[in-house]
Scaffold this active site. Structure first.
Site, short mmCIF file in Angstrom:
data_model
loop_
_atom_site.label_atom_id
_atom_site.label_comp_id
_atom_site.label_asym_id
_atom_site.label_seq_id
_atom_site.Cartn_x
_atom_site.Cartn_y
_atom_site.Cartn_z
CB ALA A 28 -16.81 73.20 -63.72
CB ALA A 31 -12.88 69.12 -73.89
CG HIS A 33 -10.37 73.04 -67.46
ND1 HIS A 33 -11.68 72.86 -67.12
CD2 HIS A 33 -10.11 74.35 -67.25
CE1 HIS A 33 -12.21 74.00 -66.73
NE2 HIS A 33 -11.27 74.93 -66.79
CD GLN A 149 -7.56 84.17 -67.45
OE1 GLN A 149 -8.56 84.53 -66.84
NE2 GLN A 149 -7.30 82.91 -67.68
#
Ligand code: AMP
Length: 289
Positions: A28, A31, A33, A149
């Site tokens: 999906a 911007a 990514h 993360q």
């Protein structure tokens, strides 16, 4: 652009003499990514994007089935970006029968986002370790939006001697400051408007004249409470080096926030800093970014 689907094909890049850049995603493509991919294109000879929605990082109560999937559109976008390789494995390619190993970063995986999503980071650190090992890329790109993360991935990179260069890039935001996210398309129109409060609540911190955590919590909570469709999960003021909660803003500080808008969970964060007796927001500390 070549599409590969097997782990065996992924291994061929381990011996590469070129600078290989890896951008792990769950698809999906948006911007956020694209900003990672463009930086990787700038830095590396070969750019590999992985698309794998990892079931291991979703709990039973979370709806893995409704996670957006737009593979054809993603591949078009990646082709336009001149990505060299896209790795789109099946679930059974990544977790074949007999798979029993997992990677857990002790002490930090159960805090904050990990507390709200038990088991989530075990899934994240396991899949990221597998991808890092599969490709042994020189540089691997992640977004600051998922700050906890990134903290855990830097830990596995060091603790497990993977030794890739982990590059963290700034959060890309939509018109009202909401971080670009694959989940944003799951919001109804009214929910999307309300979700803008995620950033505006953080932004309000810059008007505070006291720097203790209670003042910050109060300001953010009051701001979120005005949006009826939004439920605050947590807001935490944290030392980004140690991941300990802070009682006031002095040195390096990050504020982490999570909300629920209907069924959709959204997270954000900002680095903040005390400058001339004011709080400056979105300050980027060199060593984290
Ligand atoms: P995801 O597909 O959500 O797992 O995200 C893949 C990568 O993109 C992760 O490193 C994310 O932190 C990063 N990312 C997601 N949203 C953004 C954003 N708004 N800005 C920058 N990076 C992002």
């Amino acid at each position: 652009m070549k599409i590969i689907r097997s782990v065996a094909e992924a291994y061929q890049f381990r011996q590469s003499k070129s600078i290989v850049g890896l951008v792990p995603t769950m698809g999906a493509i948006h911007a956020g990514h694209l900003s990672l991919i463009r930086q990787a294109k700038h830095d590396c000879d070969i750019v590999i994007v992985t698309i794998f929605a990892n079931p291991m990082q979703f709990s039973n109560s979370e709806d893995f089935a409704s996670y957006p999937n737009s593979i054809d559109q993603d591949l078009d976008l990646l082709k336009k970006e001149e990505v060299d390789i896209v790795f789109c494995p099946s679930v059974s390619e990544i977790y074949p029968d007999g798979f029993t190993t997992s990677v857990v970063v002790e002490k930090f995986s159960d805090l904050f986002e990990g507390k709200s999503r038990p088991g989530h980071f075990k899934g994240v650190t396991t899949i990221v370790t597998k991808l890092l090992n599969m490709f042994l890329a020189s540089k691997v790109y992640f977004g600051q939006k998922d700050f906890q993360q990134t903290f855990l991935i830097k830990k596995i990179n060091v603790d497990l001697n993977i030794n890739s260069e982990i590059i963290i890039l700034p959060t890309i935001r939509e018109f009202d400051g909401l971080p670009a996210s694959s989940r944003n398309i799951l919001l109804s129109n009214n929910e999307r408007i309300s979700a803008g409060v995620l950033y505006t609540a953080l932004e309000r911190i810059k008007y505070l004249t006291t720097f203790d955590s209670n003042s910050i919590y109060k300001e953010v909570k009051n701001c979120i409470a005005k949006e009826k469709l939004v439920e605050l999960d947590y807001v935490k003021i944290v030392d980004p080096n140690t991941f300990c909660e802070l009682l006031e803003v002095n040195g390096d500080t990050i504020i982490l926030i999570a909300i629920k808008v209907g069924d959709v969970r959204l997270i954000d964060n900002l680095f903040i800093k005390k400058v001339n007796n004011r709080i400056e927001i979105d300050y980027r500390f060199e060593r984290y970014c």
